[in-house]
Design a protein around this motif. Sequence first.
Motif, mmCIF file in Angstrom:
data_model
loop_
_atom_site.group_PDB
_atom_site.id
_atom_site.type_symbol
_atom_site.label_atom_id
_atom_site.label_comp_id
_atom_site.label_asym_id
_atom_site.label_seq_id
_atom_site.Cartn_x
_atom_site.Cartn_y
_atom_site.Cartn_z
ATOM 1 N N PRO A 1 42.811 -62.222 69.095
ATOM 2 C CA PRO A 1 43.399 -63.041 68.036
ATOM 3 C C PRO A 1 44.160 -62.177 67.017
ATOM 4 O O PRO A 1 44.220 -60.963 67.149
ATOM 5 C CB PRO A 1 42.183 -63.709 67.387
ATOM 6 N N ASN A 2 44.701 -62.835 65.989
ATOM 7 C CA ASN A 2 45.482 -62.132 64.977
ATOM 8 C C ASN A 2 44.635 -61.068 64.290
ATOM 9 O O ASN A 2 43.467 -61.303 63.932
ATOM 10 C CB ASN A 2 46.013 -63.115 63.929
ATOM 11 N N TYR A 3 45.237 -59.912 64.078
ATOM 12 C CA TYR A 3 44.516 -58.807 63.441
ATOM 13 C C TYR A 3 45.539 -57.906 62.780
ATOM 14 O O TYR A 3 46.585 -57.586 63.365
ATOM 15 C CB TYR A 3 43.731 -58.008 64.484
ATOM 16 N N LEU A 4 45.263 -57.494 61.537
ATOM 17 C CA LEU A 4 46.189 -56.623 60.813
ATOM 18 C C LEU A 4 45.384 -55.544 60.082
ATOM 19 O O LEU A 4 44.570 -55.851 59.204
ATOM 20 C CB LEU A 4 47.024 -57.423 59.811
ATOM 21 N N PRO A 5 45.586 -54.276 60.433
ATOM 22 C CA PRO A 5 44.891 -53.182 59.743
ATOM 23 C C PRO A 5 45.551 -52.875 58.402
ATOM 24 O O PRO A 5 46.528 -53.512 58.009
ATOM 25 C CB PRO A 5 45.050 -52.018 60.722
ATOM 26 N N ILE A 6 45.026 -51.875 57.704
ATOM 27 C CA ILE A 6 45.571 -51.441 56.417
ATOM 28 C C ILE A 6 46.138 -50.040 56.602
ATOM 29 O O ILE A 6 45.429 -49.134 57.045
ATOM 30 C CB ILE A 6 44.490 -51.450 55.326
ATOM 31 N N ALA A 7 47.423 -49.850 56.276
ATOM 32 C CA ALA A 7 48.083 -48.555 56.447
ATOM 33 C C ALA A 7 48.465 -47.975 55.097
ATOM 34 O O ALA A 7 48.870 -48.704 54.186
ATOM 35 C CB ALA A 7 49.311 -48.695 57.335
ATOM 36 N N GLN A 8 48.336 -46.655 54.970
ATOM 37 C CA GLN A 8 48.662 -45.999 53.707
ATOM 38 C C GLN A 8 49.219 -44.600 53.959
ATOM 39 O O GLN A 8 48.569 -43.785 54.604
ATOM 40 C CB GLN A 8 47.418 -45.898 52.821
ATOM 41 N N PRO A 9 50.426 -44.314 53.466
ATOM 42 C CA PRO A 9 50.958 -42.947 53.570
ATOM 43 C C PRO A 9 50.261 -42.018 52.576
ATOM 44 O O PRO A 9 49.890 -42.435 51.465
ATOM 45 C CB PRO A 9 52.441 -43.102 53.219
ATOM 46 N N TYR A 10 50.080 -40.768 52.960
ATOM 47 C CA TYR A 10 49.510 -39.744 52.092
ATOM 48 C C TYR A 10 50.318 -38.461 52.246
ATOM 49 O O TYR A 10 50.955 -38.233 53.283
ATOM 50 C CB TYR A 10 48.058 -39.444 52.466
ATOM 51 N N VAL A 11 50.244 -37.616 51.228
ATOM 52 C CA VAL A 11 50.737 -36.246 51.336
ATOM 53 C C VAL A 11 49.519 -35.340 51.364
ATOM 54 O O VAL A 11 48.736 -35.301 50.402
ATOM 55 C CB VAL A 11 51.657 -35.878 50.158
ATOM 56 N N PHE A 12 49.339 -34.652 52.494
ATOM 57 C CA PHE A 12 48.168 -33.793 52.677
ATOM 58 C C PHE A 12 48.654 -32.414 53.092
ATOM 59 O O PHE A 12 49.369 -32.263 54.079
ATOM 60 C CB PHE A 12 47.235 -34.380 53.742
ATOM 61 N N GLN A 13 48.263 -31.416 52.300
ATOM 62 C CA GLN A 13 48.709 -30.044 52.531
ATOM 63 C C GLN A 13 50.234 -29.984 52.674
ATOM 64 O O GLN A 13 50.784 -29.375 53.596
ATOM 65 C CB GLN A 13 48.003 -29.454 53.767
ATOM 66 N N ASP A 14 50.905 -30.672 51.752
ATOM 67 C CA ASP A 14 52.369 -30.686 51.641
ATOM 68 C C ASP A 14 53.061 -31.355 52.827
ATOM 69 O O ASP A 14 54.276 -31.181 53.017
ATOM 70 C CB ASP A 14 52.921 -29.263 51.481
ATOM 71 N N LYS A 15 52.316 -32.134 53.623
ATOM 72 C CA LYS A 15 52.906 -32.849 54.749
ATOM 73 C C LYS A 15 52.637 -34.345 54.597
ATOM 74 O O LYS A 15 51.578 -34.751 54.103
ATOM 75 C CB LYS A 15 52.338 -32.358 56.083
ATOM 76 N N HIS A 16 53.584 -35.171 55.037
ATOM 77 C CA HIS A 16 53.411 -36.617 54.988
ATOM 78 C C HIS A 16 52.673 -37.081 56.243
ATOM 79 O O HIS A 16 53.055 -36.738 57.370
ATOM 80 C CB HIS A 16 54.781 -37.308 54.911
ATOM 81 N N ILE A 17 51.602 -37.832 56.029
ATOM 82 C CA ILE A 17 50.845 -38.407 57.139
ATOM 83 C C ILE A 17 50.634 -39.891 56.856
ATOM 84 O O ILE A 17 50.755 -40.341 55.706
ATOM 85 C CB ILE A 17 49.484 -37.709 57.353
ATOM 86 N N LEU A 18 50.344 -40.642 57.894
ATOM 87 C CA LEU A 18 50.056 -42.069 57.750
ATOM 88 C C LEU A 18 48.641 -42.329 58.243
ATOM 89 O O LEU A 18 48.301 -41.995 59.385
ATOM 90 C CB LEU A 18 51.049 -42.908 58.558
ATOM 91 N N VAL A 19 47.813 -42.913 57.373
ATOM 92 C CA VAL A 19 46.433 -43.253 57.726
ATOM 93 C C VAL A 19 46.340 -44.751 57.933
ATOM 94 O O VAL A 19 46.701 -45.529 57.032
ATOM 95 C CB VAL A 19 45.443 -42.799 56.637
ATOM 96 N N ILE A 20 45.891 -45.159 59.108
ATOM 97 C CA ILE A 20 45.716 -46.580 59.422
ATOM 98 C C ILE A 20 44.219 -46.868 59.457
ATOM 99 O O ILE A 20 43.491 -46.312 60.289
ATOM 100 C CB ILE A 20 46.355 -46.942 60.770
ATOM 101 N N TRP A 21 43.770 -47.693 58.545
ATOM 102 C CA TRP A 21 42.354 -48.102 58.515
ATOM 103 C C TRP A 21 42.231 -49.401 59.295
ATOM 104 O O TRP A 21 42.843 -50.407 58.946
ATOM 105 C CB TRP A 21 41.896 -48.280 57.072
ATOM 106 N N ALA A 22 41.447 -49.366 60.354
ATOM 107 C CA ALA A 22 41.254 -50.537 61.218
ATOM 108 C C ALA A 22 39.804 -50.996 61.116
ATOM 109 O O ALA A 22 38.953 -50.588 61.913
ATOM 110 C CB ALA A 22 41.603 -50.193 62.668
ATOM 111 N N PRO A 23 39.475 -51.848 60.125
ATOM 112 C CA PRO A 23 38.098 -52.340 60.011
ATOM 113 C C PRO A 23 37.720 -53.205 61.217
ATOM 114 O O PRO A 23 38.593 -53.723 61.923
ATOM 115 C CB PRO A 23 38.113 -53.177 58.725
ATOM 116 N N ALA A 24 36.427 -53.358 61.441
ATOM 117 C CA ALA A 24 35.966 -54.238 62.512
ATOM 118 C C ALA A 24 36.471 -55.655 62.275
ATOM 119 O O ALA A 24 36.481 -56.146 61.142
ATOM 120 C CB ALA A 24 34.442 -54.220 62.569
ATOM 121 N N GLY A 25 36.918 -56.317 63.346
ATOM 122 C CA GLY A 25 37.453 -57.665 63.216
ATOM 123 C C GLY A 25 36.373 -58.728 63.168
ATOM 124 O O GLY A 25 35.216 -58.490 63.548
ATOM 125 N N ASP A 26 36.764 -59.904 62.719
ATOM 126 C CA ASP A 26 35.831 -61.026 62.596
ATOM 127 C C ASP A 26 35.862 -61.967 63.797
ATOM 128 O O ASP A 26 35.037 -62.884 63.878
ATOM 129 C CB ASP A 26 36.153 -61.844 61.336
#
Length: 505
Positions: free
Chosen positions: A90-115
Motif C-alpha cells: 500500500p501507500n508508503y512515504l518515508p522521511i528524507a533529510q539532506p545533511y552536511v557531514f564531514q564537509d560532504k552532502h549526504i541524504l538520509v532517508i528514514w523509513a519507519p515501520a509501516g502500518d
Amino acid sequence: MALPINIKELLNGQVIEWERLEFKRDWNPVPILRTLCAFANDINNWGGGYIIIGVEEHEGRPVLPPEGVAPERMDSIQKELTNLCQRLQPNYLPIAQPYVFQDKHILVIWAPAGDMRPYTAPDGLNKGAQRFSYIRSAASTIKAKGENLRRLQELTARIPFDDRVQQQATLKDLSLGLIRDFLNEVDSELFDQSATMPFADLCRQMAIAKGPDEQLRPVNAGLMFFSEQPERFFPRAWIEVVIREDEAGKRFSEKYFKGPLHIQLRNALSYIRNNIIEERVQKVSGRAEADRYFNYPYDAVEEALANAVYHKSYELGKPIEVQIWPDKIEVLSFPGPVPPVNARILAENRRIVARDYRNRRVGDFLKELHLTEGRGTGIPTMRRVMERNGSPLPQLETDEQCTYFLTTLPVHPIFEGDQVSDQVSDQVSDQVDPLVFKVIGICKTPSSRAEILDQLGFKNHFDNYKKYILPALDHDWIEMTVPDKPRSRNQKYRVTELGWAMLKK
C-alpha cells in the motif's frame, strides 16, 4: 527539516543496529526501493531503518569520510524518491533529510515501520514488473519466501502497541518541553528548529503522531516519553521499588517512580545506586592492591531494569516491580519474553538470539538516550559484570505460558547476612552532615522548609535548604506532602518509613 536523531551516532551505528542501516554510494532506485519495502514491512518489529545516500559501504560498515552527493542533485533525488515510493503498495512515504557531514552532502532517508503490512515492490522499473514483498535478513534485503512470507502475512495491519494511535489523547497531551529536552540530549539538529516550527509538524517529523490534519493523534510511544503523566493512558505504567528489611518481608518501605519512561527509569536507578549499592574493600596479605566488591554491580542492575522497561507490555495494567531483599534484588515485569525464548532456554542459561521486539518505538527512544542497546546484549552484560564482581550469576525465570519475566541478582557472598537498612546507614553515616539527621526528627511532624530551617537555627535561604533538607530528600528519609507541586506554598516535609528506620538506628 532535521531528523530526531544524532547524525554522527547514526552513521557510526551507536544507537541503531547495523541491520537497520543501508549505505549507498550513489542514488540507485531499484535496490533503494526494495530496501524501503523491507523496512516498511519490519518483519522483526525493529522499527524500520535508515538509508544513507552518499556513503560507500564495506562489509556492512560506512566508509568515511563519505563520497557525498553533488548539492545540485539533492532536489532531483528527493523528487525521484517521492515518485519511486508511489510504486510501493500500500501507500508508503518515508522521511528524507539532506545533511552536511564531514564537509560532504549526504541524504538520509528514514523509513519507519509501516502500518499496513505487508508491503510489496516491483522487482524492476519496467512496466509489468513482478511484485514481491521484501524483508531484512541480517544486513541484507531479500524476498520474503516460505516461512518468512507466512510470518509477514500474519502481520497484516498488525501494529505493535507502542506504535499505535492513542484515540483518547490529543497533541495537547504531549509536552513541547519534554520533546525539546530529548532532542537536546540526543544532539539532534531538530532541536533548534523545534523552537519555531508548528507543533503538529514537529510531532509528524518525530513520528510520534499520526493521522490527517483534522484527526492528528499521538502514538502510544510518544505519550510514554513526552507526556507528563503517561499513567493517565497506560494504567500503572510506573516502577515500584520495595525495600524488604527482613526475609519474611513484614518490614518494608516502598517508593513509586512515575512520569515519562526514561525519567522514571533514571530516577529509580539513581535511587538504587545512592541508597542500596555498597562497596566493600578487602585487604589481601602480601599484595599492595586491595580487592573491591559491590553488593550488586550497578551495570547489572541497570541492564535488568532497562530490559524490563523495554520489553514489558504497556497494554497490561501492571507496574515493573523491584524487590530489594537482604540477599537479592528481583526485577519483575509482565508478560514474559517473546518467542522463541521460553522457560527452558532461560533455565539452561543459553545465549538468547531472539530479535523480535515487543516495543519497537520504546526501544528506539531508549537507545537514542543510551539507556539500552537493543542488540540482545542485556543478559550477556548482566552475566559478565556479575561474574567480574565475583557475584553469583543472575537467574532468569518465566513460566511455561511466558506470563512474567523475573530477573534475580544475588548479593555478593561477602555481603550475605547484611540487612538493607544497615547498608544504607553504614554507607551514608560518614558522608552526611549530622544536622541532616536532625531534619528527619523535625519532620516527624510535617513541617515547612522555613519551619525546619528555623528549628535548625538557620535562615530560610536556598543554600541551607540544599545542605540540610535536600540530602534527606535524596536519601528518601523525608518526602514532600505535595509531591506533584514541589514549589507549592503549602509544601511540607514528613518522615518516610526509611526515615523512621534511620531514626531507630
